[in-house]
Write a protein that holds these residues in place. Structure first.
Motif, PDB file in Angstrom:
ATOM      1  N   VAL A   1     -94.573  15.530   1.541  1.00 42.05           N
ATOM      2  CA  VAL A   1     -94.555  14.147   0.851  1.00 42.05           C
ATOM      3  C   VAL A   1     -95.491  14.246  -0.334  1.00 42.05           C
ATOM      4  O   VAL A   1     -96.616  14.651  -0.345  1.00 42.05           O
ATOM      5  CB  VAL A   1     -94.655  13.006   1.342  1.00 42.05           C
ATOM      6  CG1 VAL A   1     -94.536  11.726   0.587  1.00 42.05           C
ATOM      7  CG2 VAL A   1     -93.496  12.862   2.541  1.00 42.05           C
ATOM      8  N   GLY A   2     -95.250  14.035  -1.469  1.00 38.17           N
ATOM      9  CA  GLY A   2     -96.148  14.066  -2.694  1.00 38.17           C
ATOM     10  C   GLY A   2     -96.102  15.136  -3.213  1.00 38.17           C
ATOM     11  O   GLY A   2     -96.977  15.497  -4.188  1.00 38.17           O
ATOM     12  N   GLU A   3     -95.539  16.400  -2.867  1.00 36.44           N
ATOM     13  CA  GLU A   3     -95.556  17.573  -3.536  1.00 36.44           C
ATOM     14  C   GLU A   3     -94.062  18.029  -4.057  1.00 36.44           C
ATOM     15  O   GLU A   3     -92.986  17.678  -3.532  1.00 36.44           O
ATOM     16  CB  GLU A   3     -96.050  18.757  -2.417  1.00 36.44           C
ATOM     17  CG  GLU A   3     -97.419  18.473  -2.166  1.00 36.44           C
ATOM     18  CD  GLU A   3     -98.067  19.714  -1.158  1.00 36.44           C
ATOM     19  OE1 GLU A   3     -97.676  20.770  -1.303  1.00 36.44           O
ATOM     20  OE2 GLU A   3     -99.015  19.297  -0.689  1.00 36.44           O
ATOM     21  N   ALA A   4     -94.178  19.225  -4.876  1.00 31.97           N
ATOM     22  CA  ALA A   4     -92.985  19.770  -5.462  1.00 31.97           C
ATOM     23  C   ALA A   4     -93.109  21.237  -5.294  1.00 31.97           C
ATOM     24  O   ALA A   4     -94.174  21.683  -5.397  1.00 31.97           O
ATOM     25  CB  ALA A   4     -92.677  19.322  -7.021  1.00 31.97           C
TER      26      ALA A   4
ATOM     27  N   ILE B   1     -84.925  10.037   2.150  1.00 30.75           N
ATOM     28  CA  ILE B   1     -85.917  10.164   1.574  1.00 30.75           C
ATOM     29  C   ILE B   1     -85.572  10.263  -0.010  1.00 30.75           C
ATOM     30  O   ILE B   1     -84.366  10.096  -0.475  1.00 30.75           O
ATOM     31  CB  ILE B   1     -86.411  11.940   1.571  1.00 30.75           C
ATOM     32  CG1 ILE B   1     -85.325  12.702   1.056  1.00 30.75           C
ATOM     33  CG2 ILE B   1     -86.989  12.283   2.996  1.00 30.75           C
ATOM     34  CD1 ILE B   1     -85.709  14.344   0.717  1.00 30.75           C
ATOM     35  N   ALA B   2     -86.734  10.102  -0.759  1.00 29.30           N
ATOM     36  CA  ALA B   2     -86.504  10.181  -2.251  1.00 29.30           C
ATOM     37  C   ALA B   2     -87.039  11.353  -2.767  1.00 29.30           C
ATOM     38  O   ALA B   2     -88.130  11.885  -2.241  1.00 29.30           O
ATOM     39  CB  ALA B   2     -87.217   8.997  -2.880  1.00 29.30           C
ATOM     40  N   ALA B   3     -86.380  12.180  -3.413  1.00 24.37           N
ATOM     41  CA  ALA B   3     -86.605  13.365  -3.935  1.00 24.37           C
ATOM     42  C   ALA B   3     -86.328  13.700  -5.210  1.00 24.37           C
ATOM     43  O   ALA B   3     -85.379  13.068  -5.874  1.00 24.37           O
ATOM     44  CB  ALA B   3     -85.857  14.670  -3.138  1.00 24.37           C
ATOM     45  N   THR B   4     -86.602  14.815  -5.953  1.00 26.02           N
ATOM     46  CA  THR B   4     -86.190  15.127  -7.214  1.00 26.02           C
ATOM     47  C   THR B   4     -85.773  16.751  -6.919  1.00 26.02           C
ATOM     48  O   THR B   4     -86.367  17.463  -6.328  1.00 26.02           O
ATOM     49  CB  THR B   4     -87.284  15.174  -8.261  1.00 26.02           C
ATOM     50  OG1 THR B   4     -88.540  15.920  -7.955  1.00 26.02           O
ATOM     51  CG2 THR B   4     -87.844  13.723  -8.613  1.00 26.02           C
ATOM     52  N   VAL B   5     -84.533  16.907  -7.586  1.00 20.52           N
ATOM     53  CA  VAL B   5     -84.146  18.457  -7.689  1.00 20.52           C
ATOM     54  C   VAL B   5     -83.891  18.670  -9.020  1.00 20.52           C
ATOM     55  O   VAL B   5     -83.057  18.029  -9.676  1.00 20.52           O
ATOM     56  CB  VAL B   5     -82.738  18.494  -6.822  1.00 20.52           C
ATOM     57  CG1 VAL B   5     -81.963  19.657  -6.984  1.00 20.52           C
ATOM     58  CG2 VAL B   5     -82.944  17.898  -5.468  1.00 20.52           C
ATOM     59  N   ASN B   6     -84.547  19.589  -9.469  1.00 17.99           N
ATOM     60  CA  ASN B   6     -84.769  20.075 -11.045  1.00 17.99           C
ATOM     61  C   ASN B   6     -85.012  18.879 -11.812  1.00 17.99           C
ATOM     62  O   ASN B   6     -84.198  18.752 -12.928  1.00 17.99           O
ATOM     63  CB  ASN B   6     -83.428  20.781 -11.513  1.00 17.99           C
ATOM     64  CG  ASN B   6     -83.347  22.054 -10.823  1.00 17.99           C
ATOM     65  OD1 ASN B   6     -84.696  22.690 -10.528  1.00 17.99           O
ATOM     66  ND2 ASN B   6     -82.396  22.961 -11.071  1.00 17.99           N
TER      67      ASN B   6
ATOM     68  N   GLY C   1     -88.926  18.311  -5.263  1.00 16.65           N
ATOM     69  CA  GLY C   1     -90.099  17.655  -4.889  1.00 16.65           C
ATOM     70  C   GLY C   1     -89.740  16.403  -3.974  1.00 16.65           C
ATOM     71  O   GLY C   1     -88.528  15.917  -3.873  1.00 16.65           O
ATOM     72  N   VAL C   2     -90.693  15.960  -3.082  1.00 10.93           N
ATOM     73  CA  VAL C   2     -90.298  14.916  -2.036  1.00 10.93           C
ATOM     74  C   VAL C   2     -91.439  13.847  -2.429  1.00 10.93           C
ATOM     75  O   VAL C   2     -92.634  14.013  -2.526  1.00 10.93           O
ATOM     76  CB  VAL C   2     -90.919  15.544  -0.745  1.00 10.93           C
ATOM     77  CG1 VAL C   2     -90.420  14.352   0.064  1.00 10.93           C
ATOM     78  CG2 VAL C   2     -89.891  16.769  -0.076  1.00 10.93           C
ATOM     79  N   VAL C   3     -90.681  12.690  -2.975  1.00 19.16           N
ATOM     80  CA  VAL C   3     -91.242  11.617  -3.472  1.00 19.16           C
ATOM     81  C   VAL C   3     -91.946  10.667  -2.247  1.00 19.16           C
ATOM     82  O   VAL C   3     -92.780  10.320  -2.264  1.00 19.16           O
ATOM     83  CB  VAL C   3     -90.630  10.767  -4.292  1.00 19.16           C
ATOM     84  CG1 VAL C   3     -91.176   9.576  -4.987  1.00 19.16           C
ATOM     85  CG2 VAL C   3     -90.033  11.842  -5.527  1.00 19.16           C
ATOM     86  N   ALA C   4     -91.015  10.422  -1.425  1.00 26.23           N
ATOM     87  CA  ALA C   4     -91.333   9.479  -0.068  1.00 26.23           C
ATOM     88  C   ALA C   4     -90.303   9.935   0.876  1.00 26.23           C
ATOM     89  O   ALA C   4     -89.297  10.157   0.772  1.00 26.23           O
ATOM     90  CB  ALA C   4     -91.110   7.912  -0.621  1.00 26.23           C
TER      91      ALA C   4
END
Length: 192
Positions: free
Chosen positions: A123-126, A146-151, A137-140
């Motif tokens: 969590v908190g890293e990409a 989970i809340a994540a970012t993919v590209n 990235g894993v936001v929370a």
């Protein structure tokens, strides 16, 4: 040693696969750019047809009356012919070598992308899974989602949630496979 106590075979394989994919992906992108630029230069040099140009100059010199200065210039050009022919042959050999290297690298990258790879992200890293092509990235972590970012795209994901992407010209799927309180695990696989 505390550092390795939590290292399971799955985590080790995930880390190893991620590092290998990142290294190969970065190498492939850099090599592809360098090879493309180099190939353009070599092809342009080959199109000069230097031997034909020198032959045409010799025929013209024989049929025309040349001044002393023109004779000197022609003599200098004639001395350059062997070097230019050698340079042209060297460029052809280099083009073949660069093409082989590019094909080998492309094959290696394709091999990695064809395998399923799993990566755990705290969590908190990409992590850059495939350099310049896939970053997750894993936001929370919220219990079972989970809340994540993919590209760079925000995603709310549950285990089994999948995102389809095009990576290095190949359709791929990123699937959330596991959630823990401090991390999330994703699988990269061929898209169906």
């Amino acid at each position: 040693m505390k550092l390795f106590e939590d290292l399971t075979p799955t985590k080790f394989l995930g880390i190893t696969g991620t590092v290998a994919a990142a290294c190969i992906g970065a190498t492939w992108l850099v090599a592809q750019k360098l090879q493309a630029d180099e190939l353009q230069g070599y092809k342009a040099a080959q199109e000069l047809h230097l031997a034909d140009a020198i032959t045409s100059l010799k025929i013209y010199a024989e049929s025309a009356k040349l001044t002393a200065t023109e004779h000197e210039k022609l003599a200098v050009m004639e001395k350059q012919v062997p070097e230019l022919i050698k340079t042209n042959a060297d460029l052809k050999a280099r083009i073949e070598s660069v093409t082989r290297d590019r094909d080998t690298l492309q094959s290696t990258v394709n091999g990695i992308l064809q395998k399923s790879a799993e990566v755990e992200i705290p969590v908190g890293e990409a992590r850059s899974i495939v350099p310049n092509a896939l970053t997750i990235g894993v936001v929370a972590v919220y219990g079972s989602s989970i809340a994540a970012t993919v590209n760079g795209d925000d995603q709310n994901m549950k285990p089994g949630s999948a995102t389809k992407l095009n990576i290095a010209g190949k359709p791929r799927t990123v699937t959330l496979t596991k959630i823990s309180p401090n991390s999330a695990t994703f699988a990269l696989s061929k898209a169906d």
